[in-house]
Scaffold this active site. Structure first.
Site, PDB file in Angstrom:
ATOM      1  N   LYS A 105       0.811  -1.225   0.000  1.00 25.60           N
ATOM      2  CA  LYS A 105       0.000   0.000   0.000  1.00 25.60           C
ATOM      3  C   LYS A 105       0.845   1.276   0.000  1.00 25.60           C
ATOM      4  O   LYS A 105       0.414   2.313  -0.475  1.00 25.60           O
ATOM      5  CB  LYS A 105      -0.962   0.017   1.191  1.00 25.60           C
ATOM      6  CG  LYS A 105      -0.355   0.418   2.541  1.00 25.60           C
ATOM      7  CD  LYS A 105      -1.483   0.704   3.546  1.00 25.60           C
ATOM      8  CE  LYS A 105      -1.002   1.250   4.873  1.00 25.60           C
ATOM      9  NZ  LYS A 105      -0.316   0.269   5.729  1.00 25.60           N
ATOM     10  N   HIS A 234       1.832  -4.082  14.802  1.00 20.20           N
ATOM     11  CA  HIS A 234       2.319  -2.919  14.046  1.00 20.20           C
ATOM     12  C   HIS A 234       2.432  -1.771  15.037  1.00 20.20           C
ATOM     13  O   HIS A 234       1.435  -1.383  15.637  1.00 20.20           O
ATOM     14  CB  HIS A 234       1.355  -2.577  12.912  1.00 20.20           C
ATOM     15  CG  HIS A 234       1.961  -1.680  11.864  1.00 20.20           C
ATOM     16  ND1 HIS A 234       2.529  -0.466  12.168  1.00 20.20           N
ATOM     17  CD2 HIS A 234       2.115  -1.841  10.538  1.00 20.20           C
ATOM     18  CE1 HIS A 234       2.999   0.083  11.054  1.00 20.20           C
ATOM     19  NE2 HIS A 234       2.763  -0.725  10.053  1.00 20.20           N
ATOM     20  N   GLU A 306       6.935  -6.120   7.935  1.00 20.52           N
ATOM     21  CA  GLU A 306       6.135  -5.519   6.852  1.00 20.52           C
ATOM     22  C   GLU A 306       6.549  -4.074   6.611  1.00 20.52           C
ATOM     23  O   GLU A 306       5.734  -3.156   6.727  1.00 20.52           O
ATOM     24  CB  GLU A 306       4.646  -5.580   7.215  1.00 20.52           C
ATOM     25  CG  GLU A 306       4.108  -6.975   7.459  1.00 20.52           C
ATOM     26  CD  GLU A 306       2.761  -6.971   8.188  1.00 20.52           C
ATOM     27  OE1 GLU A 306       2.291  -5.880   8.586  1.00 20.52           O
ATOM     28  OE2 GLU A 306       2.194  -8.052   8.363  1.00 20.52           O
TER      29      GLU A 306
HETATM   30  C1  LIG Z   1       0.703   0.330   6.479  1.00 21.87           C
HETATM   31  C2  LIG Z   1       1.102  -0.976   7.015  1.00 21.87           C
HETATM   32  C3  LIG Z   1       2.444  -1.366   6.971  1.00 21.87           C
HETATM   33  C4  LIG Z   1       3.566  -0.464   6.501  1.00 21.87           C
HETATM   34  O1  LIG Z   1       3.877   0.505   7.448  1.00 21.87           O
HETATM   35  P1  LIG Z   1       5.179   1.437   7.246  1.00 21.87           P
HETATM   36  O2  LIG Z   1       5.101   2.391   8.360  1.00 21.87           O
HETATM   37  O3  LIG Z   1       5.061   2.081   5.911  1.00 21.87           O
HETATM   38  O4  LIG Z   1       6.366   0.569   7.345  1.00 21.87           O
HETATM   39  C5  LIG Z   1       2.747  -2.633   7.406  1.00 21.87           C
HETATM   40  N1  LIG Z   1       1.792  -3.470   7.874  1.00 21.87           N
HETATM   41  C6  LIG Z   1       0.497  -3.130   7.916  1.00 21.87           C
HETATM   42  C7  LIG Z   1      -0.500  -4.101   8.431  1.00 21.87           C
HETATM   43  C8  LIG Z   1       0.106  -1.872   7.507  1.00 21.87           C
HETATM   44  O5  LIG Z   1      -1.178  -1.515   7.594  1.00 21.87           O
END
Ligand SMILES: *Cc1c(COP(=O)(O)O)cnc(C)c1O
Length: 464
Positions: A105, A234, A306
């Site tokens: 994304k 996260h 991620e």
């Molecule tokens: C947006 C998102 C990410 C990426 O986050 P960054 O801050 O760009 O590294 C990873 N995992 C999930 C589930 C997300 O929603």
């Protein structure tokens, strides 16, 4: 400020005349356009050029100056794929035991996806569209995808099953009922809530199971015959306090123990995203220490992450053209004025690439790319307090409420913005009839990136 200062249009012929001379004066054309350099690794994609990104920013400006085609002055990105590669090397150096699953994304750019696929990364997808985008590239096994959206439409779960994407997150019981119906073979990952108060974008208000609810969810999964294989979290996107990873990993450890108690076999720890370029090494160090502390025995456990913005933020720069200016007529305002005295209007804004200002809590910092037909801005150029606005008719469309820019900056000059790779292009709209800014790609000076991509195009994965 009430009067509009109408300026004479910039004539491309000015470029050839204007002093002072610099090695890359507008009159000179760098030798980038030799046809053999446009070799195409992926015929469906735009060409992949050589040369430093600054060179391509300048080329874009030169091309615009030389053309009277409609939209010649459009804003454009320059993407440096070598910068993405550099981030990958940094990742491998600091977190060798963690496989990155790039968060699509953040920037689903076709070259970025291919390069990361070529380097052996996995992908964090949040929708059918993202899953298709990754699988349509070819050569990427569905086991390299985690469907990391804890709240999915049942049709999306069914589609994931059809595509062979088994790994998916959940954080609530309703999701378990859906998955039991639509994808009973899924490999589930429970997303737990962690402290995200130190991040630009907090995700905990929307996602994440508090630890107290985890045993109930795991028991429900067992009852429904579903396999839960691990834990994810996260810490929030754009995390500036790397120490939060310690607490998050500690919670993940607790969830692992809950998994064993509930009769599941946990084999996956997913430490999510949030990695900020500026504090990456510290974050990696907190994370590694925490993993050593809470998962001293890691046999049989795969660790993934991620990362999104970490990979792409610095890799994209944006060149924008000043399409209008509003300045007081007559007397030049005092240089010391703290209130913006001149308003510049550029051809991308918060409805376009700068949506990151609204959605991603970013601030934009312009620099002058070209002024008066020259790439050279003297160091002693007098400045004045200015504001920079996007092209739409909405007053929310402010790119930069106050900044210092040269007094001599006029309509037709170009402003550049760095760090425009994360959460920009992908969320841009065409509100008010404005086009999305296009991307020019370069491998900069690196032949390595080109050979990694060439091998991938030929069907190989290079695990660097
Ligand atoms: C947006 C998102 C990410 C990426 O986050 P960054 O801050 O760009 O590294 C990873 N995992 C999930 C589930 C997300 O929603």
């Amino acid at each position: 400020m009430s009067q509009v200062h109408v300026l004479p249009p910039t004539n491309p012929s000015h470029f050839a005349q204007s002093p002072p001379p610099s090695p890359l004066q507008f009159a000179q054309r760098p030798p980038w356009s030799a046809p053999d350099e446009h070799e195409s690794l992926f015929p469906a994609l735009p060409p992949l050029l050589h040369g430093h990104p600054d060179l391509h920013l300048r080329n874009g400006i030169l091309n615009a100056a030389a053309s009277d085609a409609e939209g010649a002055e459009s804003a454009f990105f320059v993407a440096d794929l070598t910068q993405v590669y550099r981030q990958h090397l940094r990742w491998r150096a600091c977190l060798p035991q963690i496989q990155p699953f790039y968060a699509v994304k953040c920037n689903p750019d076709p070259y970025v996806l291919r390069l990361l696929a070529a380097l052996g990364a996995g992908f964090d997808c949040a929708s059918n569209g993202e899953i298709s985008q990754v699988l349509d590239i070819g050569g990427i096994h569905p086991s390299r995808i985690i469907f990391a959206n804890p709240c999915k439409a049942v049709s999306f779960v069914r589609n994931a099953a059809k595509m062979g994407v088994d790994m998916m997150t959940f954080d609530n019981a309703d999701e378990l009922y859906k998955i039991a119906r639509a994808h009973p073979r899924a490999q589930l990952v429970v997303r737990i809530l962690t402290d995200d108060s130190k991040s630009l974008c907090q995700l905990g208000i929307k996602f994440g199971a508090p630890l107290a609810t985890v045993p109930g969810l795991l028991a429900k999964a067992k009852e429904l015959g579903l396999a839960v294989v691990g834990v994810s979290f996260h810490v929030g996107s754009g995390c500036y306090d790397p120490s939060v990873y310690t607490d998050a990993v500690m919670r993940a450890r607790t969830a692992f123990d809950m998994g064993a108690d509930a009769g599941h076999r946990f084999t996956l720890l997913d430490v999510g995203g949030g990695f900020e370029d500026a504090v990456f090494e510290q974050a990696a160090s907190f994370l590694s220490d925490a993993i050593d502390t809470y998962f001293p025995d890691r046999s049989g456990i795969k660790i993934i992450a991620e990362p999104g913005r970490f990979y792409v933020s610095k890799a994209f720069s944006l060149a924008t053209n000043i399409i209008a200016r509003r300045a007081p007529l007559g007397e030049t305002p005092a240089a010391s004025s703290e209130e913006p005295s001149v308003m510049y209007y550029i051809n991308d804004g918060v409805y376009g690439a700068f949506n990151c200002i609204l959605f991603d809590h970013q601030t934009a910092h312009p620099h002058v790319l070209s002024m008066g037909g020259s790439f050279h801005v003297p160091a002693d150029e007098p400045l004045h307090t200015s504001s920079v606005w996007g092209p739409t008719c909405d007053s929310i469309d402010c790119v930069c409420p106050t900044t210092q820019l040269p007094r001599a900056l006029r309509v037709g000059d170009w402003l550049g913005f760095d760090n425009m790779g994360a959460y920009t292009i992908c969320a841009a709209s065409q509100f008010n009839g404005f086009q999305l800014s296009k991307v020019v790609y370069t491998t900069s000076g690196s032949s390595e990136v080109r050979s990694v991509l060439a091998k991938f195009a030929a069907g190989d994965v290079v695990d660097v």
